[in-house]
Design a protein around this motif. Structure first.
Motif, PDB file in Angstrom:
ATOM      1  N   GLN A  38       0.850  -1.183   0.000  1.00 54.60           N
ATOM      2  CA  GLN A  38       0.000   0.000   0.000  1.00 54.60           C
ATOM      3  C   GLN A  38       0.892   1.242   0.000  1.00 54.60           C
ATOM      4  O   GLN A  38       2.027   1.200   0.484  1.00 54.60           O
ATOM      5  CB  GLN A  38      -0.895  -0.013   1.252  1.00 54.60           C
ATOM      6  CG  GLN A  38      -1.781   1.197   1.411  1.00 54.60           C
ATOM      7  CD  GLN A  38      -1.186   2.252   2.353  1.00 54.60           C
ATOM      8  OE1 GLN A  38      -0.277   1.976   3.112  1.00 54.60           O
ATOM      9  NE2 GLN A  38      -1.707   3.462   2.247  1.00 54.60           N
ATOM     10  N   ARG A  40      -9.461   0.547  -5.089  1.00 52.91           N
ATOM     11  CA  ARG A  40      -8.135   0.491  -4.456  1.00 52.91           C
ATOM     12  C   ARG A  40      -7.537   1.897  -4.335  1.00 52.91           C
ATOM     13  O   ARG A  40      -6.640   2.123  -3.523  1.00 52.91           O
ATOM     14  CB  ARG A  40      -7.173  -0.364  -5.293  1.00 52.91           C
ATOM     15  CG  ARG A  40      -7.549  -1.802  -5.468  1.00 52.91           C
ATOM     16  CD  ARG A  40      -6.454  -2.588  -6.176  1.00 52.91           C
ATOM     17  NE  ARG A  40      -6.198  -2.123  -7.540  1.00 52.91           N
ATOM     18  CZ  ARG A  40      -5.111  -1.452  -7.904  1.00 52.91           C
ATOM     19  NH1 ARG A  40      -4.159  -1.153  -7.025  1.00 52.91           N
ATOM     20  NH2 ARG A  40      -4.945  -1.096  -9.179  1.00 52.91           N
ATOM     21  N   ASN A  66      -4.129   0.843  -2.508  1.00 52.40           N
ATOM     22  CA  ASN A  66      -3.968  -0.450  -1.844  1.00 52.40           C
ATOM     23  C   ASN A  66      -3.678  -1.550  -2.860  1.00 52.40           C
ATOM     24  O   ASN A  66      -3.984  -1.406  -4.046  1.00 52.40           O
ATOM     25  CB  ASN A  66      -5.254  -0.806  -1.092  1.00 52.40           C
ATOM     26  CG  ASN A  66      -5.503   0.120   0.074  1.00 52.40           C
ATOM     27  OD1 ASN A  66      -4.578   0.557   0.750  1.00 52.40           O
ATOM     28  ND2 ASN A  66      -6.775   0.455   0.281  1.00 52.40           N
ATOM     29  N   ALA A  67      -3.118  -2.643  -2.358  1.00 50.14           N
ATOM     30  CA  ALA A  67      -2.908  -3.837  -3.187  1.00 50.14           C
ATOM     31  C   ALA A  67      -2.279  -3.466  -4.527  1.00 50.14           C
ATOM     32  O   ALA A  67      -2.841  -3.738  -5.594  1.00 50.14           O
ATOM     33  CB  ALA A  67      -4.239  -4.561  -3.396  1.00 50.14           C
TER      34      ALA A  67
END
Lengths: 117, 111
Positions: free
Chosen positions: A18, A63, A79-80
């Motif tokens: 992240q 995300r 994120n991710a």
């Protein structure tokens, strides 16, 4: 008169991690827009923040999220992370006011170069 | 969704030659903005056009907004090496609507 400042300037992350990018708008500006610019492409609109709320969003997955603080500064969170998220992330500020500045141009920061390995 | 197309994508010119880039929107715009991005830099605002048929000049640069407010052009007269960079048009549909950028035209000027 400070312009738009972004931090960090460069960042290297691994897939799945992240990241948080930060932006301080130009003095007097109240609106922050985030753009993603892949190599050789035009800036792609991610979202725009005004009065601490997301006002507009482009075609980016959940995300990608953001936040605007009472002092108008903003953060972009991803994120991710995927390899395809590698790009230059640009923050642009503008003035909206109560609508009188609705056509004001964008002032860009130098960007954060994100590399995902 | 709104799309902004820009041609050509690349242009090489000899110093002193003229240069033009064209921009087309899939929807009517409230205004169009032009930005220049130098290699390794960030987009810098050049100008904004708001009125149908508007023409604005900045020294050797001439900007036009079409009558239907869906297309625009940037013309540079007698290019100089300082003109090198990528020129983006960016359209706004109205109010606080997002600003949508074209792919840009990368200009190389050969001395």
């Amino acid at each position: 008169d400070a312009g738009v400042t972004q931090s960090p300037t460069h960042l290297i992350k691994t897939r799945g991690q992240q990241v948080t990018l930060r932006c301080s708008p130009k003095s007097g500006h109240d609106t922050v827009s985030w753009y993603q610019q892949a190599l050789g492409q035009g800036p792609q609109f991610i979202f725009q923040y005004y009065e601490e709320e997301e006002r507009q969003r482009g075609n980016f997955p959940d995300r990608f999220s953001g936040h605007q603080f009472p002092n108008y500064s903003s953060e972009l969170n991803v994120n991710a992370l995927l390899l395809g998220d590698s790009a230059l992330y640009l923050c642009a500020s503008s003035y909206y006011g109560t609508g009188g500045g609705r056509d004001s141009p964008l002032h860009f920061g130098n960007g954060t170069r994100l590399t995902v390995t | 969704g709104q799309q902004v197309m820009q041609i050509p994508q690349y242009q090489h010119v000899q110093e002193g030659e003229d240069f033009t880039t064209y921009c087309n929107s899939s929807t009517t715009l409230s205004n169009i903005q032009w930005y220049k991005q130098r290699p390794g830099g960030h987009p810098v605002f050049l100008i904004q056009l708001v009125k149908s048929g508007e023409v604005k000049k900045q020294k050797r640069l001439t900007f036009q907004f079409g009558e239907a407010k869906k297309n625009s052009s940037l013309h540079i007269t007698a290019t100089q090496t300082t003109d090198v960079g990528t020129y983006f048009c960016a359209g706004r549909r109205g109010g606080y609507q997002k600003v949508t950028f074209g792919i840009g035209t990368k200009l190389q000027v050969i001395p």
